[in-house]
Motif scaffolding. Structure first.
Motif, mmCIF file in Angstrom:
data_model
loop_
_atom_site.group_PDB
_atom_site.id
_atom_site.type_symbol
_atom_site.label_atom_id
_atom_site.label_comp_id
_atom_site.label_asym_id
_atom_site.label_seq_id
_atom_site.Cartn_x
_atom_site.Cartn_y
_atom_site.Cartn_z
ATOM 1 N N GLU A 25 0.834 -1.197 0.000
ATOM 2 C CA GLU A 25 0.000 0.000 0.000
ATOM 3 C C GLU A 25 0.871 1.249 0.000
ATOM 4 N N GLY A 26 0.656 2.106 -0.978
ATOM 5 C CA GLY A 26 1.304 3.410 -1.008
ATOM 6 C C GLY A 26 2.816 3.353 -1.046
ATOM 7 N N GLY A 27 3.416 4.511 -1.155
ATOM 8 C CA GLY A 27 4.855 4.625 -1.131
ATOM 9 C C GLY A 27 5.504 4.110 -2.408
ATOM 10 N N ASP A 28 6.801 4.147 -2.431
ATOM 11 C CA ASP A 28 7.589 3.691 -3.569
ATOM 12 C C ASP A 28 7.856 2.200 -3.388
ATOM 13 N N VAL A 29 7.104 1.388 -4.089
ATOM 14 C CA VAL A 29 7.161 -0.058 -3.918
ATOM 15 C C VAL A 29 8.523 -0.608 -4.296
ATOM 16 N N SER A 30 9.099 -0.134 -5.396
ATOM 17 C CA SER A 30 10.391 -0.677 -5.824
ATOM 18 C C SER A 30 11.490 -0.321 -4.824
ATOM 19 N N LEU A 31 11.439 0.854 -4.249
ATOM 20 C CA LEU A 31 12.417 1.230 -3.224
ATOM 21 C C LEU A 31 12.247 0.351 -1.992
ATOM 22 N N TYR A 49 17.210 5.593 -7.738
ATOM 23 C CA TYR A 49 16.161 6.273 -6.980
ATOM 24 C C TYR A 49 16.548 7.712 -6.671
ATOM 25 N N ALA A 50 17.844 7.962 -6.520
ATOM 26 C CA ALA A 50 18.312 9.311 -6.229
ATOM 27 C C ALA A 50 18.084 10.225 -7.428
ATOM 28 N N ALA A 51 18.165 9.661 -8.632
ATOM 29 C CA ALA A 51 17.992 10.462 -9.835
ATOM 30 C C ALA A 51 16.534 10.828 -10.091
ATOM 31 N N SER A 52 15.585 10.076 -9.525
ATOM 32 C CA SER A 52 14.165 10.338 -9.811
ATOM 33 C C SER A 52 13.650 11.565 -9.131
#
Length: 168
Positions: A94-100, A165-168
């Motif tokens: 649920e919610g958030g950045d799933v891949s992270l 993820y830092a680049a996004s």
């Protein structure tokens, strides 16, 4: 008297179950079924000794200690490395950045059990070195060393993966 004690325990269990579950999920590196089992075991142990536990200064901290020790005991068992791989998760995250989240859980899973416990206690539970040492039955120096090494392993493991993820 007995009913009052049972009601007191029930209120405590309802109030802490969610937090215990989140901590257990981190300790188990995302294994929600094992996390549920560990929380159930923790709450069962607390219920058996509730008369004594309810009188301690910090019952929530005591519960967290019981959870961590139950996790470490589980990791020492030979059968703890068996994992079902052909089953899909019960529900989507649920919610958030799933891949992270998945990347972080995979990195935690690669840590040895005691390193994972130290990271969760120190940085998720925000416990001091001394409190973490007491939970793990270790010296403060051992906790500091294990914490430094575990964070180094996480940085190594996540270095390349977190770049995207830092680049996004």
């Amino acid at each position: 008297m007995r009913q009052a004690r049972a009601d007191d325990y029930a209120q405590f269990a309802v109030a802490r179950a969610g937090h215990l579950y989140r901590s257990a999920c981190l300790l188990t590196a995302g294994d929600t079924h094992l996390a549920e089992d560990l929380v159930q075991e923790t709450l069962g142990r607390l219920y058996v000794h509730w008369g004594r536990v309810s009188r301690v200064e910090n019952p929530a901290g005591y519960a967290q200690t019981v959870l961590t020790r139950a996790f470490l005991a589980h990791q020492r068992r030979r059968s703890s490395t068996e994992r079902a791989t052909d089953a899909l998760p019960d529900r989507a995250a649920e919610g958030g950045d799933v891949s992270l989240r998945l990347t972080l859980l995979q990195a935690l899973a690669r840590l040895p059990a005691k390193d994972r416990a130290v990271v969760v206690l120190r940085y998720w539970e925000d416990r001091s070195v001394e409190e973490t040492a007491a939970v793990l039955n270790a010296s403060s120096a051992a906790v500091r060393t294990r914490c430094t090494r575990a964070l180094g392993r996480l940085r190594e493991s996540l270095g390349e993966e977190l770049g995207e993820y830092a680049a996004s």
